[in-house]
Design an enzyme around this catalytic site. Structure first.
Site, PDB file in Angstrom:
ATOM      1  N   SER A  98     -11.121  27.864 -19.644  1.00 57.40           N
ATOM      2  CA  SER A  98     -11.937  27.327 -18.555  1.00 57.40           C
ATOM      3  C   SER A  98     -13.341  26.938 -18.993  1.00 57.40           C
ATOM      4  O   SER A  98     -13.782  25.805 -18.779  1.00 57.40           O
ATOM      5  CB  SER A  98     -12.018  28.359 -17.420  1.00 57.40           C
ATOM      6  OG  SER A  98     -10.728  28.686 -16.949  1.00 57.40           O
ATOM      7  N   SER A 134     -10.145  29.081 -12.800  1.00 60.84           N
ATOM      8  CA  SER A 134      -9.541  30.326 -13.280  1.00 60.84           C
ATOM      9  C   SER A 134      -8.047  30.086 -13.390  1.00 60.84           C
ATOM     10  O   SER A 134      -7.378  29.901 -12.366  1.00 60.84           O
ATOM     11  CB  SER A 134      -9.822  31.486 -12.327  1.00 60.84           C
ATOM     12  OG  SER A 134      -9.033  32.614 -12.671  1.00 60.84           O
ATOM     13  N   SER A 147      -5.561  32.021 -14.197  1.00 62.54           N
ATOM     14  CA  SER A 147      -4.768  33.049 -13.528  1.00 62.54           C
ATOM     15  C   SER A 147      -5.069  33.122 -12.039  1.00 62.54           C
ATOM     16  O   SER A 147      -4.232  33.550 -11.239  1.00 62.54           O
ATOM     17  CB  SER A 147      -5.051  34.428 -14.144  1.00 62.54           C
ATOM     18  OG  SER A 147      -6.382  34.837 -13.856  1.00 62.54           O
ATOM     19  N   GLU A 199      -9.247  34.772 -30.475  1.00 65.97           N
ATOM     20  CA  GLU A 199      -8.051  35.063 -29.674  1.00 65.97           C
ATOM     21  C   GLU A 199      -6.754  34.895 -30.461  1.00 65.97           C
ATOM     22  O   GLU A 199      -5.853  35.721 -30.374  1.00 65.97           O
ATOM     23  CB  GLU A 199      -8.038  34.176 -28.428  1.00 65.97           C
ATOM     24  CG  GLU A 199      -9.082  34.567 -27.396  1.00 65.97           C
ATOM     25  CD  GLU A 199      -8.777  33.986 -26.027  1.00 65.97           C
ATOM     26  OE1 GLU A 199      -7.936  34.554 -25.312  1.00 65.97           O
ATOM     27  OE2 GLU A 199      -9.379  32.945 -25.686  1.00 65.97           O
ATOM     28  N   HIS A 203     -33.380  25.231 -37.766  1.00 69.71           N
ATOM     29  CA  HIS A 203     -34.677  25.759 -37.344  1.00 69.71           C
ATOM     30  C   HIS A 203     -34.689  27.283 -37.253  1.00 69.71           C
ATOM     31  O   HIS A 203     -35.700  27.867 -36.879  1.00 69.71           O
ATOM     32  CB  HIS A 203     -35.066  25.150 -35.989  1.00 69.71           C
ATOM     33  CG  HIS A 203     -35.244  23.666 -36.052  1.00 69.71           C
ATOM     34  ND1 HIS A 203     -36.423  23.068 -36.412  1.00 69.71           N
ATOM     35  CD2 HIS A 203     -34.358  22.661 -35.817  1.00 69.71           C
ATOM     36  CE1 HIS A 203     -36.281  21.748 -36.382  1.00 69.71           C
ATOM     37  NE2 HIS A 203     -35.025  21.475 -36.031  1.00 69.71           N
ATOM     38  N   LYS A 221      -9.862  44.724 -19.433  1.00 70.20           N
ATOM     39  CA  LYS A 221      -9.477  44.546 -18.030  1.00 70.20           C
ATOM     40  C   LYS A 221      -9.004  45.866 -17.425  1.00 70.20           C
ATOM     41  O   LYS A 221      -9.332  46.182 -16.276  1.00 70.20           O
ATOM     42  CB  LYS A 221      -8.377  43.484 -17.926  1.00 70.20           C
ATOM     43  CG  LYS A 221      -8.862  42.070 -18.220  1.00 70.20           C
ATOM     44  CD  LYS A 221      -7.718  41.070 -18.111  1.00 70.20           C
ATOM     45  CE  LYS A 221      -8.194  39.661 -18.395  1.00 70.20           C
ATOM     46  NZ  LYS A 221      -7.081  38.666 -18.312  1.00 70.20           N
TER      47      LYS A 221
END
Length: 357
Positions: free
Chosen positions: A60, A101, A103, A240, A256, A351
């Site tokens: 996302s 989202s 899910s 991932e 920089h 989670k």
């Protein structure tokens, strides 16, 4: 190490078929174009001050970043990728907000959604279902329902990115992009033959790079204006897919500050594998020079340095040619070590712990 020419073994390790899903990006992006074209959204008749994308993670939020980069010199309002629980103070009725989202249950996005509703913003949701779809039904928010797949949005980037592009065109904020999208679909169809599992190491750059970087820490350098989000995407995919700590930065910004870190002890800097994203057409002369100088300095310092060049007939193709190669590299890298690229155990652990009282 696993023989990456052993296709049967590769498929066995990749238990959730992420390679097959990636090989079929051309199909996914074609379906995504149809989803966007068939999605009805009424023009609200107001002038938006900014576009805010509420979303997290490698699907996302990265899709929002890619959108921002791709439309850098066309969109006349800023694109803000908002990954947290809260929306910025400037969000109001003149904001266009995409709530993304995959899910439908991402807690940060759901929290931000509730705040955005109170702001009176014009909102559009993209999700496969979950709580977000239910909330949108109750609040009357236009919602594009996309395929669920297995619930790993990083491999569903087309279902998120392409519809947003089409919707922006329908709202009159950008020119129609269907021709460029179809060109991208054709390019993906060509590139999957080069990078797919059936293509042996000797003819497969993705497999070669995945093997070459074994034992190193990946570092991806992109550039403004079009390859900052591409570098971000590849870095995320190393996390991932590859289960590797990885880092990215952007030229000219890194010259920089981060560049001073190149003077770190040799025994440390030699652990890095630099992937420099390059584009002979889109990189300006100044950016090309900066990349050349960077490579000249780092070839004698870092463990390994590799240039990766974009290809394709338009900007969308060129950006996604590197996204696509990055996706394959980051899938082959864990398979080479005998590791399944799809499970994200640490994310699931977070989670679980967040859900505990």
């Amino acid at each position: 190490m696993i023989d990456l020419n052993d296709v049967e073994k590769i498929r066995q390790i990749d238990t959730m078929n992420s390679l097959i899903t990636t090989e079929n990006y051309d199909v996914q992006f074609g379906e995504s174009l149809d989803l966007g074209k068939n999605f009805e959204v009424a023009n609200p008749g107001r002038k938006f001050h900014e576009i805010i994308i509420l979303g997290t993670g490698g699907g996302s939020s990265v899709a929002g970043g890619l959108l921002r980069s791709y439309l850098f010199d066309e969109l006349e309002i800023p694109v803000i990728v908002n990954q947290g629980y809260n929306v910025p103070a400037f969000a109001d009725s003149d904001s266009l907000i995409f709530v993304v989202s995959h899910s439908g249950n991402t807690e940060e996005t759901l929290a931000a959604y509730e705040q955005a509703i109170k702001k009176g913003a014009f909102m559009i949701a993209i999700t496969s279902g979950g709580k977000l779809a239910e909330m949108c039904r109750n609040d009357g928010i236009p919602t594009l329902i996309v395929p669920y797949d297995i619930g790993h949005p990083r491999r569903d980037i087309g279902y998120i990115f392409i519809p947003m592009l089409v919707i922006l065109s329908k709202l009159g904020l950008i020119q129609d992009k269907e021709e460029e999208i179809r060109g991208l679909i054709q390019l993906l169809s060509t590139l999957k033959k080069r990078y797919g599992a059936e293509t042996p190491v000797e003819q497969n750059p993705a497999k070669q790079i995945a093997m070459d970087l074994y034992g190193y820490i990946p570092l991806v350098y992109g550039s403004l204006e079009y390859y900052d989000s591409v570098a971000w995407r590849i870095k995320n995919q190393f996390g991932e897919n590859s289960k590797l700590m990885a880092f990215y930065n952007v030229i000219p910004c890194l010259h920089h500050d981060e560049a001073v870190g190149w003077d770190m002890p040799q025994e440390l800097i030699k652990n890095f594998y630099l992937m420099m994203l390059r584009d002979d057409l889109l990189d300006s002369p100044k950016i090309k020079k900066r990349k050349d100088i960077t490579l000249d300095i780092l070839r004698t310092r870092m463990g390994k340095v590799r240039e990766i060049f974009a290809e394709g007939e338009n900007r969308l193709c060129r950006m996604f040619s590197l996204v696509y190669l990055g996706d394959f590299i980051t899938l082959y890298a864990p398979i080479y070590r005998g590791v399944d690229p799809t499970p994200v155990d640490v994310i699931n652990l977070f989670k679980k712990k967040m859900a505990q009282q």
